[in-house]
Write a protein that holds these residues in place. Structure first.
Motif, PDB file in Angstrom:
ATOM      1  N   SER A 185       0.833  -1.205   0.000  1.00 31.15           N
ATOM      2  CA  SER A 185       0.000   0.000   0.000  1.00 31.15           C
ATOM      3  C   SER A 185       0.872   1.261   0.000  1.00 31.15           C
ATOM      4  O   SER A 185       0.571   2.251  -0.662  1.00 31.15           O
ATOM      5  CB  SER A 185      -0.925  -0.029   1.222  1.00 31.15           C
ATOM      6  N   ILE A 186       1.996   1.209   0.756  1.00 32.30           N
ATOM      7  CA  ILE A 186       2.930   2.354   0.780  1.00 32.30           C
ATOM      8  C   ILE A 186       3.487   2.594  -0.622  1.00 32.30           C
ATOM      9  O   ILE A 186       3.510   3.724  -1.119  1.00 32.30           O
ATOM     10  CB  ILE A 186       4.084   2.095   1.770  1.00 32.30           C
ATOM     11  N   PHE A 187       3.930   1.493  -1.250  1.00 26.30           N
ATOM     12  CA  PHE A 187       4.493   1.629  -2.596  1.00 26.30           C
ATOM     13  C   PHE A 187       3.476   2.231  -3.558  1.00 26.30           C
ATOM     14  O   PHE A 187       3.801   3.086  -4.375  1.00 26.30           O
ATOM     15  CB  PHE A 187       4.970   0.271  -3.119  1.00 26.30           C
ATOM     16  N   THR A 188       2.236   1.787  -3.439  1.00 28.83           N
ATOM     17  CA  THR A 188       1.200   2.325  -4.321  1.00 28.83           C
ATOM     18  C   THR A 188       1.041   3.831  -4.093  1.00 28.83           C
ATOM     19  O   THR A 188       1.012   4.622  -5.026  1.00 28.83           O
ATOM     20  CB  THR A 188      -0.151   1.643  -4.052  1.00 28.83           C
ATOM     21  N   LYS A 189       0.949   4.197  -2.804  1.00 22.45           N
ATOM     22  CA  LYS A 189       0.717   5.608  -2.490  1.00 22.45           C
ATOM     23  C   LYS A 189       1.894   6.498  -2.905  1.00 22.45           C
ATOM     24  O   LYS A 189       1.711   7.648  -3.251  1.00 22.45           O
ATOM     25  CB  LYS A 189       0.456   5.777  -0.990  1.00 22.45           C
ATOM     26  N   LEU A 190       3.100   5.943  -2.838  1.00 19.81           N
ATOM     27  CA  LEU A 190       4.272   6.742  -3.205  1.00 19.81           C
ATOM     28  C   LEU A 190       4.622   6.593  -4.684  1.00 19.81           C
ATOM     29  O   LEU A 190       5.586   7.201  -5.157  1.00 19.81           O
ATOM     30  CB  LEU A 190       5.483   6.353  -2.348  1.00 19.81           C
ATOM     31  N   GLY A 191       3.852   5.775  -5.384  1.00 20.08           N
ATOM     32  CA  GLY A 191       4.114   5.594  -6.822  1.00 20.08           C
ATOM     33  C   GLY A 191       5.406   4.872  -7.105  1.00 20.08           C
ATOM     34  O   GLY A 191       6.119   5.185  -8.061  1.00 20.08           O
ATOM     35  N   LEU A 192       5.744   3.886  -6.250  1.00 23.70           N
ATOM     36  CA  LEU A 192       6.970   3.117  -6.477  1.00 23.70           C
ATOM     37  C   LEU A 192       6.600   1.677  -6.820  1.00 23.70           C
ATOM     38  O   LEU A 192       5.712   1.110  -6.202  1.00 23.70           O
ATOM     39  CB  LEU A 192       7.831   3.110  -5.206  1.00 23.70           C
ATOM     40  N   PRO A 193       7.287   1.094  -7.791  1.00 22.82           N
ATOM     41  CA  PRO A 193       6.984  -0.298  -8.126  1.00 22.82           C
ATOM     42  C   PRO A 193       7.408  -1.226  -6.986  1.00 22.82           C
ATOM     43  O   PRO A 193       8.469  -1.019  -6.404  1.00 22.82           O
ATOM     44  CB  PRO A 193       7.826  -0.558  -9.374  1.00 22.82           C
ATOM     45  N   PRO A 194       6.585  -2.202  -6.608  1.00 23.33           N
ATOM     46  CA  PRO A 194       6.930  -3.098  -5.507  1.00 23.33           C
ATOM     47  C   PRO A 194       8.164  -3.942  -5.847  1.00 23.33           C
ATOM     48  O   PRO A 194       8.459  -4.174  -7.017  1.00 23.33           O
ATOM     49  CB  PRO A 194       5.715  -3.984  -5.338  1.00 23.33           C
ATOM     50  N   SER A 195       8.889  -4.353  -4.807  1.00 26.30           N
ATOM     51  CA  SER A 195      10.079  -5.164  -5.021  1.00 26.30           C
ATOM     52  C   SER A 195      10.302  -6.048  -3.811  1.00 26.30           C
ATOM     53  O   SER A 195      10.005  -5.667  -2.688  1.00 26.30           O
ATOM     54  CB  SER A 195      11.289  -4.264  -5.251  1.00 26.30           C
ATOM     55  N   ASP A 196      10.828  -7.274  -4.023  1.00 28.44           N
ATOM     56  CA  ASP A 196      11.072  -8.185  -2.907  1.00 28.44           C
ATOM     57  C   ASP A 196      12.420  -7.892  -2.263  1.00 28.44           C
ATOM     58  O   ASP A 196      12.684  -8.279  -1.137  1.00 28.44           O
ATOM     59  CB  ASP A 196      11.103  -9.652  -3.395  1.00 28.44           C
ATOM     60  N   ASP A 197      13.260  -7.259  -3.021  1.00 28.64           N
ATOM     61  CA  ASP A 197      14.640  -7.074  -2.598  1.00 28.64           C
ATOM     62  C   ASP A 197      14.738  -6.143  -1.390  1.00 28.64           C
ATOM     63  O   ASP A 197      14.316  -5.010  -1.435  1.00 28.64           O
ATOM     64  CB  ASP A 197      15.436  -6.476  -3.773  1.00 28.64           C
ATOM     65  N   ASP A 198      15.317  -6.651  -0.292  1.00 27.43           N
ATOM     66  CA  ASP A 198      15.334  -5.903   0.952  1.00 27.43           C
ATOM     67  C   ASP A 198      16.027  -4.557   0.848  1.00 27.43           C
ATOM     68  O   ASP A 198      15.501  -3.545   1.259  1.00 27.43           O
ATOM     69  CB  ASP A 198      16.014  -6.733   2.047  1.00 27.43           C
ATOM     70  N   HIS A 199      17.251  -4.524   0.323  1.00 28.41           N
ATOM     71  CA  HIS A 199      17.946  -3.250   0.355  1.00 28.41           C
ATOM     72  C   HIS A 199      17.483  -2.330  -0.762  1.00 28.41           C
ATOM     73  O   HIS A 199      17.549  -1.130  -0.644  1.00 28.41           O
ATOM     74  CB  HIS A 199      19.470  -3.435   0.358  1.00 28.41           C
ATOM     75  N   ARG A 200      16.971  -2.926  -1.825  1.00 29.53           N
ATOM     76  CA  ARG A 200      16.481  -2.070  -2.908  1.00 29.53           C
ATOM     77  C   ARG A 200      15.294  -1.229  -2.479  1.00 29.53           C
ATOM     78  O   ARG A 200      15.127  -0.096  -2.910  1.00 29.53           O
ATOM     79  CB  ARG A 200      16.127  -2.922  -4.128  1.00 29.53           C
ATOM     80  N   ARG A 201      14.473  -1.792  -1.621  1.00 31.10           N
ATOM     81  CA  ARG A 201      13.307  -1.000  -1.216  1.00 31.10           C
ATOM     82  C   ARG A 201      13.730   0.160  -0.319  1.00 31.10           C
ATOM     83  O   ARG A 201      13.149   1.232  -0.345  1.00 31.10           O
ATOM     84  CB  ARG A 201      12.267  -1.863  -0.534  1.00 31.10           C
ATOM     85  N   VAL A 202      14.806  -0.056   0.438  1.00 31.23           N
ATOM     86  CA  VAL A 202      15.314   1.046   1.254  1.00 31.23           C
ATOM     87  C   VAL A 202      15.856   2.151   0.360  1.00 31.23           C
ATOM     88  O   VAL A 202      15.588   3.334   0.557  1.00 31.23           O
ATOM     89  CB  VAL A 202      16.417   0.548   2.205  1.00 31.23           C
ATOM     90  N   LEU A 203      16.620   1.713  -0.630  1.00 28.79           N
ATOM     91  CA  LEU A 203      17.161   2.707  -1.562  1.00 28.79           C
ATOM     92  C   LEU A 203      16.031   3.478  -2.225  1.00 28.79           C
ATOM     93  O   LEU A 203      16.097   4.692  -2.380  1.00 28.79           O
ATOM     94  CB  LEU A 203      18.014   2.015  -2.631  1.00 28.79           C
ATOM     95  N   ALA A 204      14.990   2.743  -2.610  1.00 30.48           N
ATOM     96  CA  ALA A 204      13.853   3.405  -3.258  1.00 30.48           C
ATOM     97  C   ALA A 204      13.243   4.434  -2.318  1.00 30.48           C
ATOM     98  O   ALA A 204      12.972   5.574  -2.711  1.00 30.48           O
ATOM     99  CB  ALA A 204      12.820   2.371  -3.662  1.00 30.48           C
ATOM    100  N   VAL A 205      13.062   4.043  -1.074  1.00 30.44           N
ATOM    101  CA  VAL A 205      12.460   4.963  -0.103  1.00 30.44           C
ATOM    102  C   VAL A 205      13.335   6.197   0.085  1.00 30.44           C
ATOM    103  O   VAL A 205      12.880   7.333  -0.017  1.00 30.44           O
ATOM    104  CB  VAL A 205      12.258   4.261   1.256  1.00 30.44           C
ATOM    105  N   LEU A 206      14.622   5.944   0.310  1.00 30.04           N
ATOM    106  CA  LEU A 206      15.506   7.088   0.561  1.00 30.04           C
ATOM    107  C   LEU A 206      15.652   7.956  -0.682  1.00 30.04           C
ATOM    108  O   LEU A 206      15.667   9.183  -0.588  1.00 30.04           O
ATOM    109  CB  LEU A 206      16.872   6.609   1.056  1.00 30.04           C
TER     110      LEU A 206
END
Lengths: 211, 426
Positions: A185-206
């Motif tokens: 839901s966070i990814f949807t709201k922020l317009g980011l494609p979902p990903s399983d990769d742990d560190h990639r999602r952090v990078l995306a967030v930052l």
């Protein structure tokens, strides 16, 4: 696991060495100044480096600069940077190569031994360990996050620190299923494609927070 | 320069000319009053009362001229000696009569009046003549008045000739507008010649300025040290003592009650974190680490990142500043940014830093509500004081409805070359 330590205070350097050795790390080099750090990192190619931001001779951000240079020379070399203070600016610089295996923590966190060792291991494995204080500072200022619910913001904060779904679930006393629901839901709201990769999602967030 | 700027400057200068004519006229009664009060001094001591009053008027008048000169790019400092603490008649009279600036003001009254009149009338007359050529003459012709001429055509005999006044008038108006700023400058130059402080007076002013700023500086430093001492004493120091006690207690308990000892140790760790947090805040207030590490530019970028309003930073400071200057500059920008975040309701903020001609300029602008007033709060006044210690200045433009622009200037030299972060492109 092989570790390089860079810390100019003898007491802290010995303490860190003792701490890491107690948890079966092998300290292959422990340097006390900026200029000898980069060669040590490039020669030893440790599994992880634990580096103080401020080192002699300039006592500015030599450690950070050496860490960034080492990652340019040996891409993806895991580096955990420790500092007496945390600056989102430095977090951005560390993360800017988008390769993972980066940590940036307040020195105080070392006293939570188990959590600290966990962070070192996470970074060595190519994950991320961001200090809650950095994450907090970034989350506080960003307005588009207004769309998130309070729970989602909590999840995003923990996610940005580098925690796994399991760890988030444990910390918030909710199921792992609920966590992944919140995350998508966070990814949807922020317009980011979902990903399983742990560190990639952090990078995306930052990366998103660093606009 | 844009042609609109050029016209605007011309119009402004013409308006300034009109004002200076109006002011010049007042010089003559002031001159007479001064002479009269001087002459009346021995007569029943009337001058003792009158002269200070007249001088006050003259100083007010001179101040208007200085203000006018400043608007046209020639700031003139006030040369007067500070007023004596005593309000006694004789003391005040002596203060005025012995101040060389009084006599220089007096000497200026007549030449200043002539220059103000001549230059002012000139700057108004030429553009007016131009306007006459553009507007009046066609009317004149159609109204069918008798013999009349304009510019080089005299008298005008045909309508064709009449229309020639239009281009002539345009040229004359343009010349008049272009000339007006120079006339203002000439007037300002003459004003400066008379009304600016002499070298002596300048030094005296400088000393009094330095005395004031030094005193303020010492005061604020002493207050700062007291605050730090108090914070350390009540905060970190007290926590470290309690930390020692808790660990000591845990030591005693470790055999008898291991569970309790463990609880105490966890408590001790918490206390040590709290002490660190406190020390960190304290350090940030004294000298932010990021400032020590990255210099002004990096530290301002870090500030901008932490601001809830999108903030852009443009910087051209190719080197490090001296530490005290850097610190003053940083805290000044930090205060202005905090104000913008708190009060402006702005949607975006821009910070520009640049160093040129031995001067650091810091400009913070926002697109918020405006209406900021240095008299209103202590924040802006504090910035002024902070900068004044280094001969720096702050100017504020904040009309109601915005935008707010704060410009701060600090004379300073650049020292060591900048340490460039390797990932600056990030």
């Amino acid at each position: 696991m092989r570790v390089v330590i860079a810390e100019d205070h003898a007491l802290l350097r010995d303490g860190l060495t003792r701490l890491l050795e107690a948890y079966d790390f092998e300290v292959v080099a422990a340097v006390d100044n900026g200029p000898s750090l980069l060669p040590a990192l490039v020669e030893q190619k440790p599994d992880v480096a634990v580096v103080d931001v401020r080192l002699p001779p300039t006592f500015t951000d030599e450690g950070l600069q050496a860490a960034i240079a080492a990652r340019a020379a040996v891409p993806g070399m895991p580096v955990l940077v420790l500092s007496q203070h945390v600056e989102p600016l430095y977090a951005r610089e560390l993360l800017s190569d988008r390769k993972g295996g980066v940590g940036y923590l307040l020195k105080d966190r070392v006293s939570h031994v188990a959590q600290f060792i966990d962070a070192v291991r996470r970074v060595a494995a190519g994950g991320t360990a961001m200090d809650p204080e950095v994450v907090g500072q970034l989350l506080a200022r960003h307005q588009p996050l207004a769309a998130l619910t309070a729970r989602e913001r909590e999840v995003l904060g923990l996610m940005a620190e580098g925690r796994s779904n399991g760890a988030i679930a444990g910390k918030l006393f909710i199921g792992e299923k609920a966590v992944s629901k919140h995350i998508s839901s966070i990814f949807t709201k922020l317009g980011l494609p979902p990903s399983d990769d742990d560190h990639r999602r952090v990078l995306a967030v930052l990366a998103y927070l660093n606009v | 320069m844009d042609s609109r700027d050029w016209i605007r400057d011309g119009v402004r200068a013409v308006a300034g000319g009109v004002l200076s004519v109006a002011l010049a006229i007042t010089n003559i009664p002031l001159f007479v009053l001064f002479v009269v009060s001087l002459v009346l001094t021995p007569v029943l001591g009337i001058g003792l009362v009158l002269l200070p009053l007249v001088t006050a008027l003259i100083r007010l008048r001179a101040r208007l001229s200085r203000r006018l000169a400043a608007t046209f790019g020639m700031p003139i400092a006030r040369p007067y000696r500070p007023a004596p603490p005593s309000r006694g008649l004789l003391v005040r009279y002596r203060w005025i009569i012995t101040d060389p600036a009084t006599w220089r003001d007096f000497a200026w009254l007549l030449p200043g009046a002539v220059a103000g009149l001549v230059l002012g009338v000139l700057s108004l007359a030429v553009p007016l003549y131009g306007v006459e050529g553009i507007v009046l003459l066609p009317l004149w012709i159609w109204l069918g008045t008798g013999e009349y001429g304009y510019g080089v055509i005299w008298p005008i005999e045909t309508v064709g000739q009449g229309f020639l006044s239009l281009p002539q008038g345009t040229v004359i108006l343009a010349i008049g507008l272009a000339m007006a700023p120079y006339l203002r400058r000439a007037d300002a130059l003459l004003t400066r010649l008379f009304l600016a402080p002499t070298r002596n007076a300048e030094l005296r002013l400088r000393v009094s300025h330095l005395t004031t700023t030094r005193a303020e500086n010492l005061d604020s430093q002493a207050a700062e040290l007291r605050r730090i001492e108090r914070d350390l004493h009540d905060g970190a120091q007290a926590r470290l003592v309690s930390l020692g006690m808790t660990i000591g207690l845990a030591e005693e308990m470790v055999e008898a009650d291991p569970a309790m000892a463990r609880k105490l140790l966890a408590e001790a760790r918490e206390t040590s974190s709290d002490a660190l947090v406190e020390l960190r805040h304290l350090v940030r207030g004294i000298h932010p680490p990021v400032l020590a590490e990255r210099g002004l530019e990096g530290a301002v970028r870090a500030l901008a990142m932490a601001l809830p309003i999108p903030t852009s930073v443009g910087a051209a400071v190719p080197g490090r500043l001296d530490t005290p200057v850097e610190s003053a500059a940083y805290f000044a920008v930090a205060e202005v940014l905090a104000n913008a975040a708190r009060h402006s309701m702005a949607r975006s903020v821009q910070v520009q830093l640049w160093h040129s001609d031995g001067k650091l300029t810091m400009r913070v602008s926002d697109d918020g509500l405006g209406g900021a007033d240095p008299a209103g709060g202590t924040g802006l006044r504090g910035i002024e004081r902070r900068l004044a210690a280094f001969d720096g200045t702050m100017s504020l433009s904040s009309p109601p409805g915005g935008p707010t622009v704060v410009t701060m200037e600090l004379p300073c030299a650049l020292s060591s070359p900048k340490i460039t972060p390797s990932s600056e492109t990030a």
